[in-house]
Design a protein around this motif. Sequence first.
Motif, PDB file in Angstrom:
ATOM      1  N   GLU A   1     -12.836  21.839 -18.238  1.00 40.95           N
ATOM      2  CA  GLU A   1     -11.776  22.651 -18.818  1.00 40.95           C
ATOM      3  C   GLU A   1     -10.615  21.760 -19.243  1.00 40.95           C
ATOM      4  O   GLU A   1     -10.297  20.756 -18.594  1.00 40.95           O
ATOM      5  CB  GLU A   1     -11.307  23.696 -17.814  1.00 40.95           C
ATOM      6  N   LEU A   2      -9.951  22.137 -20.345  1.00 44.38           N
ATOM      7  CA  LEU A   2      -8.893  21.292 -20.897  1.00 44.38           C
ATOM      8  C   LEU A   2      -7.630  21.325 -20.052  1.00 44.38           C
ATOM      9  O   LEU A   2      -6.923  20.325 -19.938  1.00 44.38           O
ATOM     10  CB  LEU A   2      -8.580  21.747 -22.329  1.00 44.38           C
ATOM     11  N   GLU A   3      -7.354  22.473 -19.443  1.00 46.69           N
ATOM     12  CA  GLU A   3      -6.111  22.617 -18.677  1.00 46.69           C
ATOM     13  C   GLU A   3      -6.266  21.957 -17.306  1.00 46.69           C
ATOM     14  O   GLU A   3      -7.129  22.329 -16.522  1.00 46.69           O
ATOM     15  CB  GLU A   3      -5.756  24.088 -18.517  1.00 46.69           C
ATOM     16  N   ALA A   4      -5.413  20.991 -17.011  1.00 46.49           N
ATOM     17  CA  ALA A   4      -5.469  20.270 -15.742  1.00 46.49           C
ATOM     18  C   ALA A   4      -4.351  20.730 -14.816  1.00 46.49           C
ATOM     19  O   ALA A   4      -3.332  21.275 -15.260  1.00 46.49           O
ATOM     20  CB  ALA A   4      -5.365  18.769 -15.973  1.00 46.49           C
ATOM     21  N   VAL A   5      -4.554  20.511 -13.523  1.00 46.22           N
ATOM     22  CA  VAL A   5      -3.497  20.691 -12.534  1.00 46.22           C
ATOM     23  C   VAL A   5      -2.918  19.321 -12.221  1.00 46.22           C
ATOM     24  O   VAL A   5      -3.658  18.397 -11.878  1.00 46.22           O
ATOM     25  CB  VAL A   5      -4.050  21.339 -11.245  1.00 46.22           C
ATOM     26  N   THR A   6      -1.610  19.175 -12.377  1.00 40.85           N
ATOM     27  CA  THR A   6      -0.937  17.899 -12.119  1.00 40.85           C
ATOM     28  C   THR A   6       0.059  18.072 -10.988  1.00 40.85           C
ATOM     29  O   THR A   6       0.813  19.057 -10.954  1.00 40.85           O
ATOM     30  CB  THR A   6      -0.224  17.391 -13.384  1.00 40.85           C
ATOM     31  N   PHE A   7       0.049  17.106 -10.076  1.00 44.11           N
ATOM     32  CA  PHE A   7       0.937  17.165  -8.908  1.00 44.11           C
ATOM     33  C   PHE A   7       1.565  15.794  -8.708  1.00 44.11           C
ATOM     34  O   PHE A   7       0.871  14.771  -8.697  1.00 44.11           O
ATOM     35  CB  PHE A   7       0.135  17.566  -7.665  1.00 44.11           C
TER      36      PHE A   7
ATOM     37  N   VAL B   1       0.853  -1.198   0.000  1.00 43.69           N
ATOM     38  CA  VAL B   1       0.000   0.000   0.000  1.00 43.69           C
ATOM     39  C   VAL B   1       0.886   1.244   0.000  1.00 43.69           C
ATOM     40  O   VAL B   1       1.791   1.362   0.846  1.00 43.69           O
ATOM     41  CB  VAL B   1      -0.933   0.041   1.219  1.00 43.69           C
ATOM     42  N   LYS B   2       0.643   2.168  -0.923  1.00 41.63           N
ATOM     43  CA  LYS B   2       1.393   3.424  -0.955  1.00 41.63           C
ATOM     44  C   LYS B   2       0.459   4.580  -1.283  1.00 41.63           C
ATOM     45  O   LYS B   2      -0.631   4.394  -1.836  1.00 41.63           O
ATOM     46  CB  LYS B   2       2.505   3.357  -2.013  1.00 41.63           C
ATOM     47  N   ILE B   3       0.923   5.775  -0.929  1.00 46.05           N
ATOM     48  CA  ILE B   3       0.200   6.969  -1.363  1.00 46.05           C
ATOM     49  C   ILE B   3       0.269   7.049  -2.885  1.00 46.05           C
ATOM     50  O   ILE B   3       1.092   6.380  -3.518  1.00 46.05           O
ATOM     51  CB  ILE B   3       0.791   8.240  -0.735  1.00 46.05           C
ATOM     52  N   PHE B   4      -0.594   7.809  -3.496  1.00 42.73           N
ATOM     53  CA  PHE B   4      -0.623   7.907  -4.959  1.00 42.73           C
ATOM     54  C   PHE B   4       0.659   8.551  -5.477  1.00 42.73           C
ATOM     55  O   PHE B   4       1.256   9.411  -4.827  1.00 42.73           O
ATOM     56  CB  PHE B   4      -1.854   8.683  -5.417  1.00 42.73           C
ATOM     57  N   SER B   5       1.071   8.128  -6.653  1.00 36.99           N
ATOM     58  CA  SER B   5       2.311   8.662  -7.227  1.00 36.99           C
ATOM     59  C   SER B   5       2.118  10.054  -7.813  1.00 36.99           C
ATOM     60  O   SER B   5       3.018  10.889  -7.770  1.00 36.99           O
ATOM     61  CB  SER B   5       2.831   7.722  -8.317  1.00 36.99           C
ATOM     62  N   SER B   6       0.933  10.307  -8.367  1.00 37.55           N
ATOM     63  CA  SER B   6       0.624  11.629  -8.919  1.00 37.55           C
ATOM     64  C   SER B   6      -0.886  11.761  -9.027  1.00 37.55           C
ATOM     65  O   SER B   6      -1.634  10.778  -8.919  1.00 37.55           O
ATOM     66  CB  SER B   6       1.275  11.827 -10.296  1.00 37.55           C
ATOM     67  N   VAL B   7      -1.337  12.978  -9.229  1.00 39.72           N
ATOM     68  CA  VAL B   7      -2.760  13.240  -9.395  1.00 39.72           C
ATOM     69  C   VAL B   7      -2.933  14.353 -10.416  1.00 39.72           C
ATOM     70  O   VAL B   7      -2.141  15.309 -10.444  1.00 39.72           O
ATOM     71  CB  VAL B   7      -3.423  13.619  -8.047  1.00 39.72           C
ATOM     72  N   SER B   8      -3.945  14.226 -11.269  1.00 41.37           N
ATOM     73  CA  SER B   8      -4.307  15.268 -12.232  1.00 41.37           C
ATOM     74  C   SER B   8      -5.765  15.632 -12.006  1.00 41.37           C
ATOM     75  O   SER B   8      -6.626  14.745 -11.914  1.00 41.37           O
ATOM     76  CB  SER B   8      -4.103  14.789 -13.674  1.00 41.37           C
ATOM     77  N   CYS B   9      -6.048  16.919 -11.913  1.00 36.65           N
ATOM     78  CA  CYS B   9      -7.406  17.401 -11.637  1.00 36.65           C
ATOM     79  C   CYS B   9      -7.867  18.342 -12.738  1.00 36.65           C
ATOM     80  O   CYS B   9      -7.129  19.252 -13.144  1.00 36.65           O
ATOM     81  CB  CYS B   9      -7.475  18.107 -10.282  1.00 36.65           C
ATOM     82  N   TRP B  10      -9.092  18.120 -13.197  1.00 34.66           N
ATOM     83  CA  TRP B  10      -9.748  18.999 -14.160  1.00 34.66           C
ATOM     84  C   TRP B  10     -10.882  19.743 -13.462  1.00 34.66           C
ATOM     85  O   TRP B  10     -11.430  19.273 -12.453  1.00 34.66           O
ATOM     86  CB  TRP B  10     -10.302  18.200 -15.332  1.00 34.66           C
ATOM     87  N   PHE B  11     -11.280  20.871 -14.030  1.00 35.84           N
ATOM     88  CA  PHE B  11     -12.222  21.762 -13.353  1.00 35.84           C
ATOM     89  C   PHE B  11     -13.401  22.069 -14.260  1.00 35.84           C
ATOM     90  O   PHE B  11     -13.262  22.190 -15.481  1.00 35.84           O
ATOM     91  CB  PHE B  11     -11.519  23.066 -12.958  1.00 35.84           C
ATOM     92  N   LYS B  12     -14.573  22.203 -13.624  1.00 30.06           N
ATOM     93  CA  LYS B  12     -15.796  22.531 -14.345  1.00 30.06           C
ATOM     94  C   LYS B  12     -16.443  23.715 -13.645  1.00 30.06           C
ATOM     95  O   LYS B  12     -16.853  23.616 -12.493  1.00 30.06           O
ATOM     96  CB  LYS B  12     -16.755  21.333 -14.351  1.00 30.06           C
TER      97      LYS B  12
ATOM     98  N   ARG C   1      -7.778  12.288 -11.106  1.00 35.13           N
ATOM     99  CA  ARG C   1      -7.274  10.941 -11.339  1.00 35.13           C
ATOM    100  C   ARG C   1      -6.043  10.717 -10.462  1.00 35.13           C
ATOM    101  O   ARG C   1      -5.047  11.431 -10.592  1.00 35.13           O
ATOM    102  CB  ARG C   1      -6.919  10.744 -12.810  1.00 35.13           C
ATOM    103  N   PHE C   2      -6.154   9.734  -9.560  1.00 34.33           N
ATOM    104  CA  PHE C   2      -5.073   9.392  -8.646  1.00 34.33           C
ATOM    105  C   PHE C   2      -4.369   8.151  -9.196  1.00 34.33           C
ATOM    106  O   PHE C   2      -4.991   7.084  -9.349  1.00 34.33           O
ATOM    107  CB  PHE C   2      -5.627   9.112  -7.250  1.00 34.33           C
ATOM    108  N   TYR C   3      -3.065   8.276  -9.470  1.00 33.82           N
ATOM    109  CA  TYR C   3      -2.316   7.194 -10.103  1.00 33.82           C
ATOM    110  C   TYR C   3      -1.643   6.324  -9.042  1.00 33.82           C
ATOM    111  O   TYR C   3      -1.069   6.822  -8.068  1.00 33.82           O
ATOM    112  CB  TYR C   3      -1.283   7.777 -11.061  1.00 33.82           C
TER     113      TYR C   3
END
Length: 827
Positions: free
Chosen positions: A309-315, A290-301, A344-346
């Motif tokens: 919206e097409l532009e996402a925030v990636t962390f 079990v691990k924390i997510f490696s990255s996440v991308s979020c889109w906004f409405k 989306r949590f990877y």
Amino acid sequence: MLLFLLLTLQTSAAVGQIDPGHCRFPLGLEDGRVKDEDISASSKWYQTTGPQFARLNREDGDGAWCPEGQLERSDSQYLQVDLKVLTFLTLVGTQGRYARGLGKEFARAYRLSYSRDGETWKPWKNRQGNAVIEGNKNTYAIVYKELHPSIIARYVRLIPVTEHSSTVCMRVELYGCPWHDGLISYSAPEGQLMMPPAYPPASLNDSIYDGTHERRPLFGGLGQLTDGVVGQDDFLLTHEKQVWSGYDYLGWRNDSLGTQGYVEMEFVFDRQRNFTSMKVHSNNLFTRGVKIFSSVSCWFKPRLIANWELEAVTFRTVLDDRNPSARYVTVPLYQRTAKALRCRFYFADVWMMFSEVSFQSGGNLPLSLLYFPAAAPSANDTTEGTNTPILIGCLVTIILLLVVIIFLILWCQCVCKVLEKAPRQILDEEVTIRLSSCSDTIIMQTPPVPPRAGHAPTGRGPRAACGGGYAEPDVTQCTPHQSFHSNAPHYAETDIIRLQGVTGSNMYAVPALTVDSLTRKDISAAEFPRQQLIFREKLGEGQFGEVHLCEAEGLPEFLGEGSPLPDRDGRPVLVAVKQLRADATLQARNDFLKEIKIMSRLDDPNIIRLLCVCVSSDPLCMVTEYMENGDLNMFLSQREIESTLTHANSIPSVSLSDLLHMAVQISSGMKYLASLNFVHRDLATRNCLVDRRLTIKIADFGMSRNLYSSDYYRIQGRAVLPIRWMAWESILLGKFTTASDVWAFGVTLWEIFTLCKEQPYSLLSDEQVIENTGEFFRNQGRQIFLYSPPLCPPSLFDLMMRCWSRNITDRPAFDGIHQSLRRHVRE
């Protein structure tokens, strides 16, 4: 001290999650913060046992709420409380009907249901699936019951339960705190089952989710990710007894979701918010995959009906293979504005597990700094007991609040000094802004105008008072030696008085002339016999008076030939009666008489007329026209655009030509007011009345009606402003002119062509509306305009946009607006 405050704020924000053990504040039934009109019930035995008497520790009326008749086992009688805002509910306290020793009724058990929108109701169940809560054993002792899990809702219903036919009465108090996250639902794949031998057995599903399952995904509800219970380092351990291993976490296996390698979740909020960060409490027991997510991308409405919206925030997270502790992962969202998020949590390993998700948005302070009433007792307390840890927590909270208040006072003083010392160039004239401490009225000061040949230097310009109602004349653009137009009188600042209307909110800038010595003898309107006014309903009320809907018997005969009343076909004449309260101040009485004199000057087919008065004795009254179809907002909101379907189903409808005809009439009335240099200051569909022939008349008492209280922004609990209809210069500078009325007309036109189905800028909070006016002032292309209504022709929307021009001189005059709209009607 400032450093301590900043550290405190940062620490609080780092925690940022509601703790059910401390979120136990009384929500206001006992102390009256929850108003009578916000407490309702399915039935009541008598008037004196109505829902308004269901207040803990109170003996009003006959001592409690009692549903009608004997309660049967199959009954679902309920007491409903509207908390007005989304609330995190953790505790319920109940009593029976004591009635000073005469009562004998109480509820031995009850159920709860709740709703976040007032439409979809959800039954509460504890973590073991039991919906019935143990109630009272006598009429006087308070029984407190913890809610495990807690409830996030605005509306709550208590439903008494009985095994045998009996009479039941209840008094209640609810405990919790505001739900500042604003999250109303999340959607995600259903959690999965961890199976041996590779892993210990654990069920990682969301067992308390209150939404629906559509083909297994969770949809439209809230559950364990928002219950305030943070999972432990070992996901097999739980905080609750009698539950299964893994209960505190919602988890997924990588290979069970296909080849995508991520978990997709959607989050929906109560309103559009400006997000700063998202915090996800994630397990990291890497020794068990079990691990924390490696990255996440979020889109906004921005709106639910809009596209993502097409532009996402990636962390990208920093993975930790040395510390197996569960932890909060903070994802920056960079002030993105939205009403819904899709993230989306990877996966970083075989399993990914979350126990809590929370969001921080701009302007939200930590809970401990925003809410601080006395804490509630625990469920195990007696009525005399205390809870020392909670008391200490409250004391610490109050101390922190005092520190914050001191800081804000010092900061405001500093900013005010800077503003006073730093005049800015606005619309080619320097202005300074300050807020009047005595009346919350924005005061605008203009610098001296250079003297012209033959004239002495001029002084300061006149004040602009804020609020609804007409203002006479439009002098905020004039100096003492310059009239608004050639035949308009000019007034120095000392010649202008402020007048508060009967409803306590309307403000007028009126030439003093001889009005200060006005008496009842100076009133030209005829005295009408008040006994011929038959009360029908209260339309609104304010600080000094009320507005009533009445029938006036014999009014056409009383007014005689030339009466402004239309043919009534023998039906009673409806009138609006503004009545001054008997206990009104002397200043309010004088203002009332002045208001009558102003109204008596208005004579136009599209302006409400003063018909007569009742001032020979108290209470003072003025009688004005009223239309049988009520106000335009209510009239249009109950109708659809005319079509074959509306005809077939007998749906009330209006045509596009009807809407244009209404717009022409409003522009005609405003053209008349502008010709007199009157400024309305509160033009909106709620202030336009409609008769059965679709004649429109502009009125001014919409501000006094509780029905439209949400259309007004309250300043420091007193002054109210219709900010969604106001021009930017009116909000920022307190500058009200005919040009600001033109702005409000554009918003009114937008209301008409949306059939009043939504409030202007409905996706923005009041604070965001004010922030948007700052964008109009800065004029850097970031201001938000109202969208084009589907029913509105493009040329009409162009007219609206010109009404909302940033520069006052670019806005059309009402004369031009009227001519333009008449051309549309002819087309």
